[in-house]
Write a protein that holds these residues in place. Structure first.
Motif, PDB file in Angstrom:
ATOM      1  N   SER A 157      -8.023  23.195 -83.834  1.00 14.53           N
ATOM      2  CA  SER A 157      -7.714  23.600 -82.468  1.00 14.53           C
ATOM      3  C   SER A 157      -8.202  22.465 -81.528  1.00 14.53           C
ATOM      4  O   SER A 157      -9.377  21.921 -81.948  1.00 14.53           O
ATOM      5  CB  SER A 157      -8.433  25.063 -82.037  1.00 14.53           C
ATOM      6  OG  SER A 157      -9.657  24.835 -82.026  1.00 14.53           O
ATOM      7  N   VAL A 158      -7.390  21.968 -80.509  1.00 13.92           N
ATOM      8  CA  VAL A 158      -7.882  20.857 -79.757  1.00 13.92           C
ATOM      9  C   VAL A 158      -8.270  21.470 -78.280  1.00 13.92           C
ATOM     10  O   VAL A 158      -7.373  22.245 -77.783  1.00 13.92           O
ATOM     11  CB  VAL A 158      -6.545  20.088 -79.706  1.00 13.92           C
ATOM     12  CG1 VAL A 158      -7.203  18.842 -78.865  1.00 13.92           C
ATOM     13  CG2 VAL A 158      -6.181  19.660 -80.836  1.00 13.92           C
ATOM     14  N   GLN A 159      -9.341  21.345 -77.990  1.00 10.13           N
ATOM     15  CA  GLN A 159     -10.038  21.855 -76.745  1.00 10.13           C
ATOM     16  C   GLN A 159     -10.022  20.622 -75.620  1.00 10.13           C
ATOM     17  O   GLN A 159     -10.200  19.596 -76.005  1.00 10.13           O
ATOM     18  CB  GLN A 159     -11.270  22.321 -76.723  1.00 10.13           C
ATOM     19  CG  GLN A 159     -11.654  23.200 -77.965  1.00 10.13           C
ATOM     20  CD  GLN A 159     -11.242  24.618 -77.518  1.00 10.13           C
ATOM     21  OE1 GLN A 159     -10.806  24.866 -76.410  1.00 10.13           O
ATOM     22  NE2 GLN A 159     -10.763  25.511 -78.598  1.00 10.13           N
ATOM     23  N   GLN A 160      -9.523  20.960 -74.512  1.00 13.80           N
ATOM     24  CA  GLN A 160      -9.429  19.916 -73.439  1.00 13.80           C
ATOM     25  C   GLN A 160     -10.816  20.046 -72.411  1.00 13.80           C
ATOM     26  O   GLN A 160     -10.789  21.251 -71.978  1.00 13.80           O
ATOM     27  CB  GLN A 160      -8.300  19.624 -72.710  1.00 13.80           C
ATOM     28  CG  GLN A 160      -7.702  20.758 -71.934  1.00 13.80           C
ATOM     29  CD  GLN A 160      -6.273  20.562 -71.413  1.00 13.80           C
ATOM     30  OE1 GLN A 160      -6.018  19.343 -71.170  1.00 13.80           O
ATOM     31  NE2 GLN A 160      -5.524  21.554 -71.082  1.00 13.80           N
ATOM     32  N   ARG A 161     -11.193  19.046 -71.926  1.00  6.83           N
ATOM     33  CA  ARG A 161     -12.453  19.151 -70.977  1.00  6.83           C
ATOM     34  C   ARG A 161     -12.120  18.150 -70.089  1.00  6.83           C
ATOM     35  O   ARG A 161     -12.003  16.927 -70.327  1.00  6.83           O
ATOM     36  CB  ARG A 161     -13.554  19.063 -71.464  1.00  6.83           C
ATOM     37  CG  ARG A 161     -14.115  20.468 -71.928  1.00  6.83           C
ATOM     38  CD  ARG A 161     -15.559  20.815 -71.711  1.00  6.83           C
ATOM     39  NE  ARG A 161     -16.516  19.534 -72.358  1.00  6.83           N
ATOM     40  CZ  ARG A 161     -17.554  19.353 -72.572  1.00  6.83           C
ATOM     41  NH1 ARG A 161     -18.243  20.291 -72.271  1.00  6.83           N
ATOM     42  NH2 ARG A 161     -18.004  18.339 -73.209  1.00  6.83           N
ATOM     43  N   PHE A 162     -12.028  18.267 -68.676  1.00  8.31           N
ATOM     44  CA  PHE A 162     -11.767  17.276 -67.637  1.00  8.31           C
ATOM     45  C   PHE A 162     -13.107  17.169 -66.828  1.00  8.31           C
ATOM     46  O   PHE A 162     -13.871  17.970 -66.391  1.00  8.31           O
ATOM     47  CB  PHE A 162     -10.826  17.625 -66.726  1.00  8.31           C
ATOM     48  CG  PHE A 162      -9.483  17.848 -66.953  1.00  8.31           C
ATOM     49  CD1 PHE A 162      -8.760  16.545 -67.075  1.00  8.31           C
ATOM     50  CD2 PHE A 162      -8.805  18.801 -67.836  1.00  8.31           C
ATOM     51  CE1 PHE A 162      -7.375  16.490 -67.378  1.00  8.31           C
ATOM     52  CE2 PHE A 162      -7.684  18.736 -68.476  1.00  8.31           C
ATOM     53  CZ  PHE A 162      -6.724  17.487 -68.373  1.00  8.31           C
ATOM     54  N   TRP A 163     -13.569  16.112 -67.336  1.00  5.71           N
ATOM     55  CA  TRP A 163     -14.887  15.547 -66.661  1.00  5.71           C
ATOM     56  C   TRP A 163     -14.562  15.145 -65.107  1.00  5.71           C
ATOM     57  O   TRP A 163     -13.382  14.699 -64.772  1.00  5.71           O
ATOM     58  CB  TRP A 163     -15.543  14.325 -66.976  1.00  5.71           C
ATOM     59  CG  TRP A 163     -16.397  14.917 -68.469  1.00  5.71           C
ATOM     60  CD1 TRP A 163     -16.521  16.091 -68.842  1.00  5.71           C
ATOM     61  CD2 TRP A 163     -17.349  13.947 -69.131  1.00  5.71           C
ATOM     62  NE1 TRP A 163     -17.330  15.904 -69.922  1.00  5.71           N
ATOM     63  CE2 TRP A 163     -17.952  15.052 -70.016  1.00  5.71           C
ATOM     64  CE3 TRP A 163     -17.522  12.500 -69.279  1.00  5.71           C
ATOM     65  CZ2 TRP A 163     -18.576  14.272 -71.085  1.00  5.71           C
ATOM     66  CZ3 TRP A 163     -18.218  12.053 -70.209  1.00  5.71           C
ATOM     67  CH2 TRP A 163     -18.837  12.900 -71.059  1.00  5.71           C
TER      68      TRP A 163
END
Lengths: 368, 369
Positions: A157-163
């Protein structure tokens, strides 16, 4: 020095007397910022989508209900393909999904064969790929949630996080860029007009006949606009942070410094234009073409610079707004990163130097 | 009266045409715009600087890194040992996004099929970041299928077939260049019209016009014709460049599109003349032009779809002639839009034009008294 002071005072009065100039400093920036904040939303929602139900079975009904329950789509049930095709051409629908007559049979088959068809109006490619992707995602979720269906969990699973912008609000990305546009309009467009106005009206001769040097004449014309630009920058920042909810992670001092440095190439560009063409109509066209539009298109605020062809990437290097946008996004969203600021400041000063150098070559103190 | 009108139209043309630099601009500016828009405006993401923070020693992280770093959209790959170093690089905008593999990534894939990889994206460039992320997740999904196939006994579920009509390869240029036809016609019309009266006023020749036997309507009509011709010419030029230079398909009817250009340009010239009639100097006129041009452009749907806007602004957008004309241009290029749909968008432009033009007449008349 006293001469410069007197001239600056004269120019400042001229600016202050002109209601248009005050309009620029106090009315144009908020209007533009509000427009950018509210009209320019990249967050897709309320997309009109048609669902063609050619099958009345329970599975088909349940999938249609899943489509209708989504947040971003406004679903319109339709009976016949013909009808939606017309609506798609007219632009009333952005996409439609067809649940075919043999839907249940196709579901059982698996592997390779398509169970539903999604058709999107790609005359706007962005909306089309978002809408199609969203419809497909809804379909896959529905498949996986069917009772009895083998749950198809992915192994990776690929999680995205926007800094720097965790909620992914497009407003946060757009506001720093729109501030750069306001400043370009004030800096480049208006100065391009000031100098060419003197030439067009023939008052430049009168100024040239005075003992003031060319440098003093130019400087006295720029200083009021420098002040106006600085005031506008502070106003924009205040409005963005206090009213429009933009964070200011960096320091106010850095913001002010960056804005003042940006005004140097911006004013320089306006000055250069007016020394090249001594006519307000041409000057305004050139300023729009080489100042405003590049700030909008080539500054990296709407379109990514790295994705452009090589030659255009090199051209963006002399667009001062490019460096200002990069630093502004950082000072608002990320915090003070001085190594980045210094790089951008050096670039803005270099571009400013180039513009002033060209102006100097072009404007000798003589009458021709 | 007709003699007088044609004489003043000729005068307006000469005023513009006399100057070789403004003639050059009429050709040069649209050409430059088309080139910039044609090449710069892209939502594709290329040459992405990718960061890898790999704390996993297994083979599955290597596999994904291999696939990701050889993907077409990646320009360069940089490796970081820990999140601090990566954090500094992303702050300085040296990388757009980073793939972070936790230490138990490969182990979890083998033990219970639940490897988790994190993608950290620079939110200042969230637009391209999102696109790059969608490319990365497609790569991961493909690898996921390969893992399952390798394990055996896996049947993939029935898919959804996606087709894109009117622009099957999602060429962004096919969307943007028809828009440039509309925005450039608008800019030329607005600029020529809004500076026309202001320039005469600044040079003091406007009073001469007012004492001439021409009526305000005649003056305004003669000032309407050059922008109409100028921006019509530019519009056709850009259509030609888009079709022959960039290969954008033209499905609709060219005569209909050109005919629809007139109500559009008329409405924009009306806006320009209102600005011009209230401005005392050209600088003020340019400022007014921006006041008019920015909302017209931002609310038109050229940059972002009208449906995304708050409801109130969607109603305001109806007053933007550009919004209606964009529908016609984009429909004519890609969709061969039927005449009835074109007409639906023509009458609002005529209405706006009638309102703005009569406002301009009113302002000039008031000036006379």
């Amino acid at each position: 020095m006293r001469r410069l002071w007197a001239l600056t005072k004269k120019e400042s009065y001229q600016v202050m007397r002109d209601p248009a100039a005050l309009l620029i400093a106090f009315v144009l920036p908020p209007i533009l910022l509000l427009l950018f904040a509210f009209a320019m939303s990249l967050d897709v929602k309320n997309v009109d989508v048609g669902i063609v139900l050619e099958n009345d079975g329970a599975e088909a009904q349940s999938l249609a209900a899943a489509f209708a329950a989504t947040r971003y789509l406004r679903v319109k049930p339709v009976r016949h393909r013909r009808e939606v095709e017309r609506l798609l051409v007219a632009g009333e629908l952005k996409a439609f999904a067809v649940i075919p007559a043999d839907f249940e049979a196709r579901l059982l088959e698996g592997e390779g064969r398509a169970a539903i068809q999604i058709i999107a109006d790609a005359s706007n490619p962005n909306t089309a790929s978002f809408t199609a992707g969203y419809l497909r995602g809804t379909y896959i979720n529905w498949l996986n949630s069917r009772p009895g269906a083998e749950v198809n969990t992915p192994a990776i699973s690929v999680q995205q996080r926007f800094w720097f912008n965790p909620e992914l609000e497009s407003r946060r990305m757009l506001l720093p860029g729109s501030m750069a546009i306001v400043m370009t309009i004030i800096g480049t467009l208006l100065t391009a007009l000031v100098m060419s106005r003197e030439w067009e009206r023939g008052t430049m001769e009168a100024l040239l006949a005075t003992p003031a040097s060319m440098g003093a004449i130019i400087l006295s014309k720029l200083l009021p606009y420098f002040a106006l630009g600085t005031v506008a920058a502070v106003g924009c920042a205040f409005l963005s942070v206090q009213v429009l909810g933009l964070p200011l992670e960096g320091s106010f001092g850095a913001l002010l410094l960056l804005s003042m440095i940006f005004l140097i190439p911006a004013l320089g560009q306006g000055l250069m234009i007016s020394s090249l063409v001594k006519n307000q109509f041409l000057a305004s066209q050139l300023a729009v073409m080489t100042g405003f539009l590049p700030a909008l298109l080539l500054s990296g605020f709407l379109y990514e610079i790295q994705s452009m062809p090589w030659l255009l990437q090199q051209i963006t290097r002399i667009v001062p707004a490019r460096y200002y946008v990069s630093s502004l996004q950082t000072v608002f969203l990320a915090g003070d990163v001085w190594s980045l600021y210094l790089r951008d400041i050096a670039a803005m000063l270099a571009v400013g130097g180039l513009f002033f150098g060209i102006t100097r070559l072009k404007s000798k103190k003589r009458l021709d | 009266m007709f003699d007088r009108l044609s004489a003043s139209i000729v005068k307006e043309f000469l005023m513009f045409w006399r100057d070789p630099k403004s003639r050059g601009l009429l050709i040069g500016m649209p050409m430059m715009q088309v080139l910039i828009f044609g090449f710069a405006a892209t939502m594709d993401v290329k040459n992405v600087d990718l960061a890898i923070i790999n704390q996993d020693a297994g083979r599955w992280s290597q596999e994904l890194i291999q696939r990701a770093s050889s993907a077409q959209f990646v320009g360069s790959t940089r490796y970081f040992d820990n999140m601090e170093e990566f954090g500094q690089a992303i702050e300085r905008r040296e990388v757009l996004l980073g793939l972070h593999f936790p230490a138990d990534y490969s182990r979890k894939i083998i033990s219970d099929n639940s490897g988790e990889v994190q993608v950290v994206i620079d939110g200042r460039r969230a637009n391209s970041g999102q696109v790059a992320f969608s490319y990365l997740s497609a790569i991961a999904a493909e690898m996921d299928l390969d893992i399952k196939r390798a394990q055996g006994g896996f049947i993939s579920p029935p898919v959804a077939a996606v087709r894109y009509w009117f622009n099957s390869n999602l060429e962004f240029r096919w969307f943007i260049l028809p828009g440039v036809v509309a925005t450039m016609s608008m800019m030329i019309a607005l600029m020529m019209a809004s500076l026309s009266i202001a320039r005469e006023r600044e040079l003091g020749t406007f009073d001469q016009l007012l004492v001439s036997p021409s009526s305000p309507v005649e003056i305004l009509v003669s000032k309407t014709i050059p922008p109409l011709v100028g921006s019509g010419f530019v519009g056709c030029l850009i259509i030609a460049i888009a079709v022959f230079g960039f290969g954008v398909p033209f499905q609709g009817s060219l005569p209909v599109l050109i005919a629809a250009m007139f109500p559009f340009v008329f409405s924009m010239v009306g806006v320009g003349l209102v600005i011009s009639s209230v401005s005392n100097t050209q600088q003020q006129a340019v400022l007014g032009l921006f006041f008019a041009m920015m909302p017209t452009m931002l609310l038109s749907g050229f940059f972002t779809p009208v449906e995304n806007m708050p409801l109130l602004l969607q109603y305001v957008a109806e007053a933007s002639p550009l919004k209606h004309y964009l529908i016609i241009v984009q429909g004519s290029f890609l969709k061969s839009m039927p005449l009835a749909d074109v007409l639906d968008n023509v009458w609002p432009m005529l209405l706006i034009g009638a309102v703005t033009f009569s406002t301009a007449v009113l302002f000039v008349q008031r000036r006379l008294q």
